[in-house]
Design a protein around this motif. Structure first.
Motif, PDB file in Angstrom:
ATOM      1  N   GLU A  49      20.666 -32.924   4.008  1.00 16.11           N
ATOM      2  CA  GLU A  49      20.327 -32.869   2.586  1.00 16.11           C
ATOM      3  C   GLU A  49      19.419 -34.036   2.201  1.00 16.11           C
ATOM      4  OE1 GLU A  49      24.363 -33.009   1.476  1.00 16.11           O
ATOM      5  OE2 GLU A  49      24.716 -30.974   2.211  1.00 16.11           O
ATOM      6  N   GLU A  50      19.651 -35.147   2.868  1.00 18.04           N
ATOM      7  CA  GLU A  50      18.794 -36.316   2.683  1.00 18.04           C
ATOM      8  C   GLU A  50      18.593 -36.982   4.031  1.00 18.04           C
ATOM      9  OE1 GLU A  50      19.972 -39.129  -0.398  1.00 18.04           O
ATOM     10  OE2 GLU A  50      21.252 -37.609  -1.320  1.00 18.04           O
ATOM     11  N   VAL A  51      17.460 -37.646   4.183  1.00 19.12           N
ATOM     12  CA  VAL A  51      17.218 -38.491   5.352  1.00 19.12           C
ATOM     13  C   VAL A  51      16.597 -39.772   4.821  1.00 19.12           C
ATOM     14  CG1 VAL A  51      15.999 -38.747   7.558  1.00 19.12           C
ATOM     15  CG2 VAL A  51      16.835 -36.486   6.865  1.00 19.12           C
ATOM     16  N   PHE A  52      17.037 -40.892   5.346  1.00 15.94           N
ATOM     17  CA  PHE A  52      16.386 -42.148   4.949  1.00 15.94           C
ATOM     18  C   PHE A  52      16.350 -43.125   6.111  1.00 15.94           C
ATOM     19  CE2 PHE A  52      20.870 -42.602   3.678  1.00 15.94           C
ATOM     20  CZ  PHE A  52      21.206 -43.851   4.171  1.00 15.94           C
ATOM     21  N   THR A  53      15.535 -44.141   5.949  1.00 14.14           N
ATOM     22  CA  THR A  53      15.390 -45.146   6.993  1.00 14.14           C
ATOM     23  C   THR A  53      15.697 -46.519   6.414  1.00 14.14           C
ATOM     24  OG1 THR A  53      13.921 -45.953   8.743  1.00 14.14           O
ATOM     25  CG2 THR A  53      12.878 -45.502   6.625  1.00 14.14           C
ATOM     26  N   THR A  54      16.171 -47.413   7.270  1.00 11.74           N
ATOM     27  CA  THR A  54      16.529 -48.754   6.807  1.00 11.74           C
ATOM     28  C   THR A  54      15.870 -49.822   7.674  1.00 11.74           C
ATOM     29  OG1 THR A  54      18.487 -48.771   8.238  1.00 11.74           O
ATOM     30  CG2 THR A  54      18.818 -48.041   5.963  1.00 11.74           C
ATOM     31  N   SER A  55      15.385 -50.867   7.032  1.00 15.37           N
ATOM     32  CA  SER A  55      14.864 -52.038   7.746  1.00 15.37           C
ATOM     33  C   SER A  55      14.717 -53.180   6.756  1.00 15.37           C
ATOM     34  CB  SER A  55      13.509 -51.745   8.396  1.00 15.37           C
ATOM     35  OG  SER A  55      12.466 -51.893   7.461  1.00 15.37           O
TER      36      SER A  55
ATOM     37  N   SER B 237      13.539 -43.357   1.435  1.00 15.49           N
ATOM     38  CA  SER B 237      13.747 -41.923   1.673  1.00 15.49           C
ATOM     39  C   SER B 237      12.655 -41.319   2.542  1.00 15.49           C
ATOM     40  CB  SER B 237      13.752 -41.172   0.344  1.00 15.49           C
ATOM     41  OG  SER B 237      14.921 -41.469  -0.363  1.00 15.49           O
ATOM     42  N   ILE B 238      13.085 -40.446   3.459  1.00 16.02           N
ATOM     43  CA  ILE B 238      12.154 -39.656   4.261  1.00 16.02           C
ATOM     44  C   ILE B 238      12.209 -38.239   3.703  1.00 16.02           C
ATOM     45  CG2 ILE B 238      11.694 -38.713   6.561  1.00 16.02           C
ATOM     46  CD1 ILE B 238      13.085 -41.300   7.662  1.00 16.02           C
ATOM     47  N   THR B 239      11.095 -37.753   3.226  1.00 14.34           N
ATOM     48  CA  THR B 239      11.108 -36.441   2.571  1.00 14.34           C
ATOM     49  C   THR B 239      10.465 -35.356   3.421  1.00 14.34           C
ATOM     50  OG1 THR B 239       9.140 -37.204   1.410  1.00 14.34           O
ATOM     51  CG2 THR B 239      11.226 -37.322   0.215  1.00 14.34           C
ATOM     52  N   GLN B 240       9.775 -35.770   4.481  1.00  9.03           N
ATOM     53  CA  GLN B 240       9.174 -34.786   5.389  1.00  9.03           C
ATOM     54  C   GLN B 240       9.111 -35.335   6.809  1.00  9.03           C
ATOM     55  OE1 GLN B 240       5.397 -33.167   4.073  1.00  9.03           O
ATOM     56  NE2 GLN B 240       5.060 -32.070   6.007  1.00  9.03           N
ATOM     57  N   ILE B 241       9.513 -34.497   7.780  1.00  7.64           N
ATOM     58  CA  ILE B 241       9.405 -34.850   9.203  1.00  7.64           C
ATOM     59  C   ILE B 241       8.644 -33.726   9.877  1.00  7.64           C
ATOM     60  CG2 ILE B 241      10.666 -35.372  11.331  1.00  7.64           C
ATOM     61  CD1 ILE B 241      13.072 -36.149   9.496  1.00  7.64           C
ATOM     62  N   ASP B 242       7.470 -34.010  10.390  1.00  4.21           N
ATOM     63  CA  ASP B 242       6.566 -32.974  10.906  1.00  4.21           C
ATOM     64  C   ASP B 242       6.367 -31.942   9.768  1.00  4.21           C
ATOM     65  OD1 ASP B 242       6.602 -34.325  13.389  1.00  4.21           O
ATOM     66  OD2 ASP B 242       8.371 -33.231  14.020  1.00  4.21           O
ATOM     67  N   ASN B 243       6.674 -30.678  10.034  1.00  4.95           N
ATOM     68  CA  ASN B 243       6.503 -29.673   8.967  1.00  4.95           C
ATOM     69  C   ASN B 243       7.785 -29.392   8.191  1.00  4.95           C
ATOM     70  OD1 ASN B 243       3.747 -29.214   9.422  1.00  4.95           O
ATOM     71  ND2 ASN B 243       4.260 -27.949  11.214  1.00  4.95           N
TER      72      ASN B 243
ATOM     73  N   ILE C  27      10.430 -30.002   5.494  1.00  4.32           N
ATOM     74  CA  ILE C  27      10.692 -30.666   4.213  1.00  4.32           C
ATOM     75  C   ILE C  27      12.198 -30.929   4.121  1.00  4.32           C
ATOM     76  CG2 ILE C  27      10.514 -30.488   1.689  1.00  4.32           C
ATOM     77  CD1 ILE C  27       7.786 -30.449   2.959  1.00  4.32           C
ATOM     78  N   ILE C  28      12.567 -32.157   3.797  1.00  3.89           N
ATOM     79  CA  ILE C  28      13.997 -32.498   3.701  1.00  3.89           C
ATOM     80  C   ILE C  28      14.462 -32.232   2.265  1.00  3.89           C
ATOM     81  CG2 ILE C  28      15.726 -34.320   3.978  1.00  3.89           C
ATOM     82  CD1 ILE C  28      14.253 -33.624   6.599  1.00  3.89           C
ATOM     83  N   GLY C  29      15.564 -31.484   2.145  1.00  5.27           N
ATOM     84  CA  GLY C  29      16.120 -31.164   0.812  1.00  5.27           C
ATOM     85  C   GLY C  29      15.049 -30.527  -0.063  1.00  5.27           C
ATOM     86  N   ASN C  30      14.903 -31.055  -1.264  1.00  6.17           N
ATOM     87  CA  ASN C  30      13.883 -30.502  -2.171  1.00  6.17           C
ATOM     88  C   ASN C  30      12.561 -31.284  -2.084  1.00  6.17           C
ATOM     89  OD1 ASN C  30      14.472 -32.863  -3.400  1.00  6.17           O
ATOM     90  ND2 ASN C  30      15.131 -31.986  -5.373  1.00  6.17           N
ATOM     91  N   GLY C  31      12.430 -32.105  -1.032  1.00  5.06           N
ATOM     92  CA  GLY C  31      11.180 -32.832  -0.846  1.00  5.06           C
ATOM     93  C   GLY C  31      11.074 -34.099  -1.668  1.00  5.06           C
TER      94      GLY C  31
END
Lengths: 273, 273
Positions: free
Chosen positions: B228-234, B241-247, B249-253
């Motif tokens: 439903e969501e993807v995010f990265t931490t550093s 938030s990561i809203t797209q990986i390759d083609n 779309i994560i959740g509602n973008g």
């Protein structure tokens, strides 16, 4: 003293200093190549230059010098060498960075160095090596990445191992800085993939194909058990017999006839180069 | 101007030069660590120092300075920073070599740097990344090895990708310089292996475990499809938030509520640090 070339200048290696924020150090982003002279001439120059170009291309680095100009640099460094024969090392990095990842111009350094000769007694006895599960990252480019080898070197020394053989998923690839060959029923077998294709390997294959059947293909770790001879090839090792791998004694534990004959062929070739 | 520490001296970064035959450049033999300040104090100093020690140990490198003395260096560099907040980078290499593989003393350089802040609009939109089959070599140590990332960076830029997600054999590991989390049914899922365990990841896990179920385990590439969501931490991205990986779309973008809430928690923590 040995000299090097950096930013259009030739200077003693001990005086050559580069910005600390070079991507070669900052991000391990670099390729190199290494060859030696015979009769003060760079050995197989065309082949080495081509490989340096290939490595650079694989890492998306642009060589900032033309081949002819590079050759002139090499000849000047050889002329300044304190020893009759020397080794030459090209290092090409991503360049000096201001933000940690980007740089405008690549860094090229050309070193002349003392050749690390293998002793006559080592050729006569052959070497003992040990194996490790590892695959060199981007193995087909001659990158500067030897962190795994340098990490395990003290352990190799403690074990009395001359070098390390990498394998992964049951398949062998190469030693830390040289290629490997097996001999079985008069056939020479050598890995075809996940390796840096050595110039000495290429030369030895040229000699060998006149006399033996050659198989360049994926090679299993298991095949070492039935090998009659095993040897390694590199610029500095030439053709060096491997007589023990971990606890496995190869053949009768002494350098075999085919390895020795190929070493003779190679030495004869270099003498008349 | 930003300063750095090298061989007992503090000097401007632009004046810091090291021998060209340092194993960090010659052989890619180095580790580093990187953190930033909040309110001019080094953030989570104890955790970062511990991680730097771990990385050094994994690469068999000896840190040539005590923790307290290192902290004093850090404080001096922060004091000289031209900006209110700055980043600090420790780089530790195998040292200057004479024969290409051996050195007596390791090289330590401590840099202060400008922080690469993520813009507010990037937080609001989230980022698009792309995936590559790759596994960082010796991934659990923070080595200086970023040659793969630097090789593909021009392509990432061309594709409009903010960063890259590594995966191998169907399993995801990490982004080029940050960790990844998935959200599914109020559970936070993050890879447990083949990663560099980030300090921000650790802090976020601390916050998150009060509110959500956590799964630290091997994560399949396939699982991204149902996230439903993807995010990265550093350190620099905090919780992004990561809203797209390759083609895909994560959740509602758009950045999701859990990512946004964790970012708020993290920001609140840093403000009062």
């Amino acid at each position: 003293m040995f000299h090097c070339y950096y930013k259009g200048e030739i200077l003693p290696v001990s005086e050559c200093r580069i910005p600390a924020n070079d991507l070669g150090l900052f991000r391990g982003y670099g390729v190199f190549d290494y060859f030696r002279t015979y009769q003060k001439k760079p050995f197989q120059w065309d082949w080495y230059w081509k490989r340096f170009e290939n490595s650079s291309e694989k890492l998306n680095l642009k060589i900032p010098i033309e081949k002819n100009d590079a050759r002139e640099v090499v000849d000047r460094l050889i002329g300044l060498s304190p020893e009759d024969e020397c080794a030459i090392r090209f290092i090409l990095t991503g360049g000096t960075t201001i933000n940690g990842t980007d740089a405008e111009d690549p860094t090229l350094i050309v070193f002349s160095e003392k050749i690390a000769e293998v002793s006559e007694s080592t050729y006569q006895k052959g070497i003992k090596i040990e194996s490790r599960e590892y695959l060199r990252d981007m193995a087909e480019a001659k990158s500067t990445d030897y962190k795994f080898l340098l990490t395990i070197r003290p352990e190799l020394a403690k074990n009395g191992s001359y070098d390390v053989l990498y394998h992964q998923n049951g398949e062998i690839s190469e030693l830390s800085r040289s290629n490997i060959f097996l001999v079985k029923d008069n056939v020479l077998i050598t890995p075809s993939r996940n390796i840096l294709k050595g110039i000495t390997r290429r030369k030895v294959l040229e000699f060998a194909k006149e006399k033996y059947k050659i198989e360049e293909r994926p090679v299993l770790f298991e095949e070492l058990k039935n090998a009659e001879e095993v040897f390694t090839t590199s610029s500095t090792k030439k053709v060096l017999s491997i007589t023990q791998i971990d606890n496995l004694i190869i053949g009768n534990g002494k350098p075999g006839p085919i390895s020795q004959s190929l070493l003779s062929d190679f030495n004869a070739f270099t003498l008349s180069y």
